[in-house]
Design an enzyme around this catalytic site. Structure first.
Site, mmCIF file in Angstrom:
data_model
loop_
_atom_site.group_PDB
_atom_site.id
_atom_site.type_symbol
_atom_site.label_atom_id
_atom_site.label_comp_id
_atom_site.label_asym_id
_atom_site.label_seq_id
_atom_site.Cartn_x
_atom_site.Cartn_y
_atom_site.Cartn_z
ATOM 1 N N LYS A 14 0.822 -1.214 0.000
ATOM 2 C CA LYS A 14 0.000 0.000 0.000
ATOM 3 C C LYS A 14 0.864 1.275 0.000
ATOM 4 O O LYS A 14 2.067 1.223 0.276
ATOM 5 C CB LYS A 14 -0.922 -0.028 1.223
ATOM 6 C CG LYS A 14 -2.010 -1.119 1.167
ATOM 7 C CD LYS A 14 -2.908 -1.032 2.404
ATOM 8 C CE LYS A 14 -4.063 -1.997 2.333
ATOM 9 N NZ LYS A 14 -4.940 -1.868 3.543
ATOM 10 N N TYR A 54 -12.613 -2.259 -3.680
ATOM 11 C CA TYR A 54 -13.047 -2.413 -2.286
ATOM 12 C C TYR A 54 -14.573 -2.408 -2.151
ATOM 13 O O TYR A 54 -15.087 -2.075 -1.091
ATOM 14 C CB TYR A 54 -12.442 -1.309 -1.421
ATOM 15 C CG TYR A 54 -11.064 -1.602 -0.857
ATOM 16 C CD1 TYR A 54 -10.801 -2.792 -0.169
ATOM 17 C CD2 TYR A 54 -10.029 -0.678 -0.955
ATOM 18 C CE1 TYR A 54 -9.552 -3.047 0.385
ATOM 19 C CE2 TYR A 54 -8.771 -0.927 -0.404
ATOM 20 C CZ TYR A 54 -8.550 -2.119 0.267
ATOM 21 O OH TYR A 54 -7.313 -2.360 0.828
ATOM 22 N N ASN A 117 -1.806 0.226 6.975
ATOM 23 C CA ASN A 117 -1.300 -1.054 7.474
ATOM 24 C C ASN A 117 -0.458 -1.797 6.436
ATOM 25 O O ASN A 117 -0.302 -3.014 6.504
ATOM 26 C CB ASN A 117 -2.443 -1.909 8.027
ATOM 27 C CG ASN A 117 -3.521 -2.190 6.992
ATOM 28 O OD1 ASN A 117 -3.361 -1.870 5.820
ATOM 29 N ND2 ASN A 117 -4.600 -2.808 7.421
ATOM 30 N N HIS A 120 -2.198 -5.309 1.532
ATOM 31 C CA HIS A 120 -3.499 -5.949 1.325
ATOM 32 C C HIS A 120 -3.250 -7.384 0.917
ATOM 33 O O HIS A 120 -2.290 -7.668 0.203
ATOM 34 C CB HIS A 120 -4.275 -5.254 0.186
ATOM 35 C CG HIS A 120 -5.455 -6.079 -0.286
ATOM 36 N ND1 HIS A 120 -6.680 -6.030 0.334
ATOM 37 C CD2 HIS A 120 -5.560 -7.016 -1.270
ATOM 38 C CE1 HIS A 120 -7.495 -6.899 -0.267
ATOM 39 N NE2 HIS A 120 -6.839 -7.503 -1.239
ATOM 40 N N GLU A 131 -9.676 -10.567 -7.626
ATOM 41 C CA GLU A 131 -8.692 -9.478 -7.461
ATOM 42 C C GLU A 131 -7.537 -9.605 -8.449
ATOM 43 O O GLU A 131 -7.040 -8.598 -8.965
ATOM 44 C CB GLU A 131 -8.187 -9.458 -6.010
ATOM 45 C CG GLU A 131 -9.292 -9.065 -5.030
ATOM 46 C CD GLU A 131 -8.852 -9.069 -3.570
ATOM 47 O OE1 GLU A 131 -7.694 -9.427 -3.284
ATOM 48 O OE2 GLU A 131 -9.684 -8.712 -2.723
#
Ligand code: UDP
Ligand code: MG
Length: 138
Positions: A14, A54, A117, A120, A131
């Site tokens: 990310k 998402y 964080n 993913h 995905e």
């Protein structure tokens, strides 16, 4: 009989981690855990694309911020392969909130907060296929 269960999963490094130049170190964690990186690209997506990616979270209060965040800077998107890759990757990533992540996990080591964080990972084989196709349709 030896059962093999090779799977593929989608991983994203990310913006918070790419911005801190952590992509090589994080990729090394995948490789040293036995993942193969089959495909890889560094891209930046539009917020509208993040909203599709998402979509499962569209009713959540954090959805808009999450999509703005994922599209806020470059990301590294990878197809990872390993035995039981989906669960193995979730294990290596650690808990969603880095505060709750176990020692040795990516989020424990690099995560800043529940939103920043660092990685993913797909949460099921079905979502992994969706995905992977989202980012790597040939
Ligand atoms: N997230 C957030 N606030 C929350 C829960 C989740 O910002 O209260 C973000 C976080 O970056 C997380 C992403 O939304 O990685 C997707 O949430 P999910 O529950 O699917 O967590 P993950 O599968 O990434 O561990
Ligand atoms: Mg998830």
């Amino acid at each position: 009989m030896i059962m093999s269960n090779t799977e593929q999963t989608l991983s994203i490094i990310k913006p918070d981690a790419v911005e801190r130049n952590l992509d090589s170190e994080i990729k090394e964690m995948f490789l040293s855990t036995g993942f193969k990186i089959l495909k890889e690209k560094k891209i930046q997506i539009e917020k509208s694309e993040a909203e599709v990616f998402y979509k499962v979270h569209e009713t959540k209060p954090f959805y808009s911020d999450l999509c703005a965040y994922l599209s806020s800077g470059p990301i590294v998107v990878m197809v990872l392969e390993k035995e039981n890759a989906v669960s193995a990757n979730r294990e290596l990533m650690g808990a969603t909130n880095p505060k709750d992540a176990s020692d040795g996990t990516i989020r424990k080591k690099y995560g800043i907060s529940i939103d920043k964080n660092s990685v993913h990972g797909s949460d099921s084989i079905e979502n992994a296929n969706i995905e992977i196709n989202f980012f790597f349709k040939d």
